[in-house]
Design a protein around this motif. Structure first.
Motif, short mmCIF file in Angstrom:
data_model
loop_
_atom_site.label_atom_id
_atom_site.label_comp_id
_atom_site.label_asym_id
_atom_site.label_seq_id
_atom_site.Cartn_x
_atom_site.Cartn_y
_atom_site.Cartn_z
N MET A 1 111.57 -20.84 -1.19
CA MET A 1 111.35 -20.44 0.20
C MET A 1 110.77 -19.02 0.29
O MET A 1 109.84 -18.77 1.01
N GLY A 2 111.38 -18.10 -0.52
CA GLY A 2 110.91 -16.71 -0.54
C GLY A 2 109.44 -16.63 -0.89
O GLY A 2 108.68 -15.87 -0.32
N ASN A 3 109.02 -17.44 -1.89
CA ASN A 3 107.63 -17.45 -2.35
C ASN A 3 106.70 -17.95 -1.25
O ASN A 3 105.61 -17.44 -1.05
N ASN A 4 107.19 -19.00 -0.54
CA ASN A 4 106.41 -19.59 0.55
C ASN A 4 106.22 -18.59 1.69
O ASN A 4 105.12 -18.42 2.23
N ALA A 5 107.32 -17.88 2.02
CA ALA A 5 107.26 -16.86 3.09
C ALA A 5 106.29 -15.74 2.70
O ALA A 5 105.54 -15.22 3.53
N LYS A 6 106.31 -15.40 1.39
CA LYS A 6 105.43 -14.34 0.88
C LYS A 6 103.96 -14.76 1.04
O LYS A 6 103.11 -13.97 1.44
N MET A 7 103.70 -16.06 0.72
CA MET A 7 102.33 -16.57 0.82
C MET A 7 101.85 -16.56 2.28
O MET A 7 100.73 -16.16 2.58
N SER A 9 102.96 -14.56 4.69
CA SER A 9 102.74 -13.18 5.13
C SER A 9 101.45 -12.61 4.54
O SER A 9 100.76 -11.82 5.18
N GLN A 10 101.10 -13.03 3.30
CA GLN A 10 99.83 -12.60 2.70
C GLN A 10 98.65 -13.17 3.48
O GLN A 10 97.67 -12.48 3.73
N ARG A 11 98.79 -14.44 3.87
CA ARG A 11 97.72 -15.07 4.67
C ARG A 11 97.58 -14.38 6.03
O ARG A 11 96.48 -14.18 6.53
N LYS A 185 102.13 -5.91 15.07
CA LYS A 185 103.25 -6.63 14.47
C LYS A 185 103.20 -6.64 12.94
O LYS A 185 104.05 -7.23 12.30
N LEU A 186 102.20 -5.99 12.41
CA LEU A 186 101.99 -6.01 10.95
C LEU A 186 102.92 -5.02 10.24
O LEU A 186 103.06 -3.89 10.70
N PRO A 187 103.55 -5.39 9.12
CA PRO A 187 104.34 -4.40 8.37
C PRO A 187 103.42 -3.49 7.55
O PRO A 187 102.29 -3.87 7.26
N ASP A 188 103.90 -2.29 7.22
CA ASP A 188 103.12 -1.42 6.34
C ASP A 188 103.22 -1.94 4.90
O ASP A 188 104.04 -2.79 4.60
N SER A 189 102.37 -1.42 4.02
CA SER A 189 102.39 -1.91 2.64
C SER A 189 103.69 -1.51 1.94
O SER A 189 104.22 -0.41 2.18
N PRO A 190 104.24 -2.40 1.07
CA PRO A 190 105.49 -2.07 0.38
C PRO A 190 105.37 -0.81 -0.49
O PRO A 190 106.32 -0.04 -0.61
N LYS A 191 104.18 -0.59 -1.05
CA LYS A 191 103.97 0.60 -1.90
C LYS A 191 104.11 1.88 -1.07
O LYS A 191 104.69 2.86 -1.50
#
Length: 401
Positions: A1-7, A9-11, A185-191
């Protein structure tokens, strides 16, 4: 699920960043067509037309350096929002002006927004995607530029002759506000989020640090590369519809032929996106730059319509594929603390080339210099950029620090 959510959010990130990129391209693309209409409406000289393109690039140079540095201080997302707001408002206002001087002031502000957004967007996306997919995703982000150019060519072909350039400009400004709403609504980059917790260096020390011993080679390579690519791109593409008119075609015909050439940008991006993770950044940059140089030479010397359109399509294919690789390659050269500054400075140096390219064409056209000679200058500049890349370092699969 985590991987799917990541994909997902990347899209989403790619979609939101790409929309902004698309509206930027829509504006730059339409400017090349609007210039043709403005020249007729306001009886402009070739030199004045050259200044319209160049003032845009002066704004982009200032915006790239200023907002690139600000992205390392206040975050990628905040700068992303500010730049699009500046671009949208100035673009809408420029539809209402009736003098060249006011139009130039607003083009400077539009350029600032554009110039600031592009390196910051590629930095944000680079920092949010894992190493194995990063190059491909950033090139796909760049492919939105082609969509914007195609839209620009379509709007210019159908709207400018029938309703005028002011309506075309308004059409480009209004939808950008929707992209602004999405961006909030966009998050900032994790870095960058990690960096926020640490002591951040000042803007000035960041600017100095790109010339530290460990980064000086890649900084020099990037500055030469950006200058050559932007000089030739804006010199050639802002003048494409005008060059077609100079070669004897009507305004409507030239818009139609440039639209056909522009469509070739999309396969250029997609092929570069596919190759960049397989063959590496340097391979794609050098190959596509050499392809651009050869196409530019043939386009400049072409007389017949078939060769003009074919070389114009190859020019679009290779040049925009190289742009995609350039935006993937640039942020990978620096650590997170100076990445926005490093990418912004390189883009800013490039924009100086973007000032000189259209101006040079304007003055050379006014002096009755053959189009073939003008395009030979761009051919040489692109080859210099390809040689510079050979001395750069490969960053395929590099994990960002």
């Amino acid at each position: 699920m985590g991987n799917n959510a990541k994909m997902i959010s990347q899209r989403k990130l790619l979609g939101v960043a790409g929309l902004g990129w698309m509206f930027d391209a829509l504006d730059v693309g339409m400017l090349s067509f609007i210039i043709v209409a403005l020249k007729q409406d306001w009886n402009l000289t070739s030199e004045q037309v050259g200044w319209i393109g160049s003032i845009n690039s002066i704004g982009m140079a200032v915006g790239a350096v200023f907002f690139g540095a600000m992205a390392d201080r206040i975050g990628r997302k905040n700068v992303f929002i500010i730049t699009l707001l500046l671009f949208s408002i100035a673009s809408g206002l420029s539809a209402a002006v009736s003098t060249l001087s006011l139009f130039l002031i607003l083009r400077f502000l539009i350029g600032m927004g554009l110039g600031g957004e592009l390196p910051v967007a590629s930095t944000l996306v680079s920092e949010s995607v894992e190493a194995s997919k990063r190059g491909r995703v950033v090139v796909l982000l760049e492919s939105f530029w082609a969509v914007g150019w195609i839209l620009a060519a379509l709007i210019s072909y159908f709207i400018i002759p029938a309703y005028g350039w002011r309506v075309a400009l308004l059409l480009s400004a209004v939808p950008a506000l929707y992209a602004l709403y999405l961006r909030l609504k966009l998050p900032d980059s994790p870095k960058y989020t990690e960096l926020e917790k640490k002591q951040r260096p000042s803007v000035l020390s960041n600017m100095k640090s790109v010339w530290k011993k460990e980064y000086s080679r890649q900084t020099l390579v990037l500055w030469i590369l950006w200058f050559c690519v932007v000089f030739s791109y804006y010199g050639m593409f802002l003048w494409l519809p005008s060059v077609m008119v100079l070669k004897g075609f009507s305004m409507i015909q030239s818009f139609e032929y440039v639209l056909i050439m522009t469509i070739a940008q999309l396969p250029g991006y997609f092929s570069a996106a596919w190759l960049i993770e397989k063959m590496g950044r340097k391979f794609v940059l050098i190959t596509y730059l050499i392809g651009t140089a050869v196409s530019a030479f043939f386009f400049g010397s072409a007389e017949g319509l078939a060769l003009l359109i074919a070389s114009g399509m190859f020019l679009s294919f290779f040049n925009l594929g190289a742009w995609g690789a350039l935006y993937a390659y640039t942020p990978e050269q620096y650590p997170t603390s100076v990445r926005g500054t490093g990418a912004g400075l390189a883009a800013g140096i490039g924009r100086i080339g973007g000032v000189l390219g259209p101006l040079l064409v304007g003055y050379l056209v006014a002096a009755d210099t053959p189009i073939s000679s003008i395009f030979t200058i761009f051919t040489i500049a692109i080859l210099v950029g390809a040689v510079a890349v050979a001395f750069g370092k490969e960053t395929k699969n590099t994990v960002l620090t």
